[in-house]
Design a protein around this motif. Structure first.
Motif, mmCIF file in Angstrom:
data_model
loop_
_atom_site.group_PDB
_atom_site.id
_atom_site.type_symbol
_atom_site.label_atom_id
_atom_site.label_comp_id
_atom_site.label_asym_id
_atom_site.label_seq_id
_atom_site.Cartn_x
_atom_site.Cartn_y
_atom_site.Cartn_z
ATOM 1 N N ASP A 112 21.443 48.391 22.568
ATOM 2 C CA ASP A 112 20.898 49.158 23.697
ATOM 3 C C ASP A 112 20.482 50.535 23.176
ATOM 4 O O ASP A 112 21.326 51.331 22.749
ATOM 5 C CB ASP A 112 21.969 49.286 24.786
ATOM 6 N N LEU A 113 19.183 50.821 23.235
ATOM 7 C CA LEU A 113 18.673 52.077 22.696
ATOM 8 C C LEU A 113 19.219 53.288 23.447
ATOM 9 O O LEU A 113 19.529 54.324 22.848
ATOM 10 C CB LEU A 113 17.141 52.085 22.746
ATOM 11 N N GLU A 114 19.349 53.178 24.762
ATOM 12 C CA GLU A 114 19.870 54.294 25.554
ATOM 13 C C GLU A 114 21.341 54.556 25.230
ATOM 14 O O GLU A 114 21.772 55.709 25.137
ATOM 15 C CB GLU A 114 19.702 54.014 27.047
ATOM 16 N N LEU A 115 22.101 53.483 25.042
ATOM 17 C CA LEU A 115 23.517 53.647 24.697
ATOM 18 C C LEU A 115 23.655 54.250 23.306
ATOM 19 O O LEU A 115 24.527 55.094 23.064
ATOM 20 C CB LEU A 115 24.231 52.295 24.776
ATOM 21 N N GLU A 116 22.795 53.841 22.391
ATOM 22 C CA GLU A 116 22.807 54.415 21.052
ATOM 23 C C GLU A 116 22.572 55.928 21.118
ATOM 24 O O GLU A 116 23.295 56.714 20.487
ATOM 25 C CB GLU A 116 21.725 53.756 20.201
ATOM 26 N N ALA A 117 21.567 56.350 21.896
ATOM 27 C CA ALA A 117 21.283 57.778 22.039
ATOM 28 C C ALA A 117 22.453 58.518 22.673
ATOM 29 O O ALA A 117 22.783 59.648 22.281
ATOM 30 C CB ALA A 117 20.019 57.971 22.874
ATOM 31 N N SER A 118 23.110 57.884 23.655
ATOM 32 C CA SER A 118 24.261 58.494 24.301
ATOM 33 C C SER A 118 25.401 58.715 23.314
ATOM 34 O O SER A 118 26.049 59.771 23.310
ATOM 35 C CB SER A 118 24.728 57.611 25.465
ATOM 36 N N HIS A 119 25.665 57.724 22.466
ATOM 37 C CA HIS A 119 26.715 57.869 21.451
ATOM 38 C C HIS A 119 26.394 59.028 20.510
ATOM 39 O O HIS A 119 27.271 59.831 20.169
ATOM 40 C CB HIS A 119 26.846 56.584 20.641
#
Length: 349
Positions: A112-119
């Protein structure tokens, strides 16, 4: 004893900029002193330590790390912990980090690209000393934030389109090549390359390697490319059912699936339809995923050397953290994959 709430409130209001003003340095210097003490002159670091003590600034444990002369936490963000490559990578990184005196904070982006950015944003806010990143693509905005806060970054299993990072790679083009060469060496003439998501770098490179191996056969071998909507077992099952329904004269005599999970799902469909593996169709994967090792037919695949990737990544990260930015030279380490031959392509015994 009464709690001095006024003192607590005063300390809570102290900011990094206040420390900088008291020490007579820039906020960036305070940040480097917290995250990269080796890059700050001892006298300057002492002034920052003294300012922190005088103001009662407590940056989530970084002050104690500063006092000891080293930071203690690095982050690791991976694409998918369902794939044992990244489990192995995490184990190698954790062991290496512990040996160098670091704590490792692991995060799974779950494709998940959005989850990656959040991390990455979380690790940036936490001011970790450095980040090991096994991404789906180069997350430029999040990386800029990490760089601005003084964090070092090492890329794993992904070759960036810039030269701003140290990188540890498996040669995925070579992985696809040796997999296809194995099937060609067994005398297979119609090889189906099964896999989708070609925008993912490892998938595209493995496909390129398979194409190169078939091209070297000078027309004696046909490569049939079958796309899937993703790399999960249900997609492999759809492909397996479709191939079962084909006439024998049109069916491939070998399957090279870009992941082991796709390969095992295809084998399950073949077995249910009484197609023999490998006698009727040889099947292999290409990422040595232990999650796919429990099938009735042991799967031929290609090793990804995850533990070594994690270990070397931490060593490169430690070097970048320790060296001044103007001295550090980014480097790329490429690991060679290896074929693991099992029953799914050569049969028993």
């Amino acid at each position: 004893m009464a709690l001095d709430r006024s003192t607590d409130a005063r300390q809570a209001r102290v900011k990094l900029e206040d420390v900088a003003a008291r020490a007579g340095v820039s906020a960036g210097t305070v940040s480097n002193a917290l995250n990269h003490p080796d890059k700050v002159a001892p006298a300057t670091r002492e002034r920052v330590v003294r300012a922190i003590a005088e103001l009662g600034f407590t940056p989530n444990g970084a002050a104690s790390a500063l006092a000891s002369g080293s930071t203690k936490t690095v982050g690791l963000v991976v694409v998918d912990l369902m794939n044992s490559l990244f489990v192995d990578l995490a184990r190698g990184a954790q062991r290496a980090a512990r040996g160098l005196g670091y704590d490792l904070q692991l995060a799974d982006s779950d494709n998940d690209l959005e989850l990656e950015a959040s991390h990455l944003d979380f690790l940036s806010a936490a001011r970790v000393a450095g980040v090991l990143l096994a991404p789906m693509h180069t997350p430029h905005e999040s990386i800029v934030k990490l760089r601005q806060r003084g964090s070092s970054i090492v890329m794993l299993n992904y070759e960036s389109d810039t030269d701003q990072f140290c990188t540890v790679l498996i040669d995925n083009e070579r992985a696809g090549y040796i997999a296809a060469r194995h099937l060609i060496g067994l005398g297979r003439k119609r090889i189906a390359f099964v896999g989708g998501l070609h925008h993912l770098q490892p998938v595209a490179l493995r496909r390129a390697g398979a194409r190169r191996a078939v091209a070297e056969a000078d027309g004696a071998v046909e490569l049939i490319e079958i796309d899937t909507v993703d790399l999960n077992p249900p997609s492999g099952a759809i492909v397996g059912k479709r191939l079962v329904e084909q006439p024998e004269s049109e069916r491939p005599d070998a399957i090279l699936a870009v992941t082991d999970l796709l390969a095992m799902a295809i084998i399950s469909e073949f077995t249910a339809a009484r197609l023999r593996v490998p006698e009727d169709v040889a099947v292999m994967g290409c990422d040595h995923n232990s999650a796919a090792w429990g099938g009735a037919v042991p799967l031929t695949s290609v090793t990804m050397r995850g533990r070594e990737m994690g270990t070397i990544g931490v060593e490169l990260l430690k070097r970048e953290i320790s060296e001044p930015a103007e001295v550090h030279l980014h480097q790329t380490v490429t690991l060679e994959p290896a074929l693991v031959v099992r029953e799914s392509t050569v049969g028993r015994g």
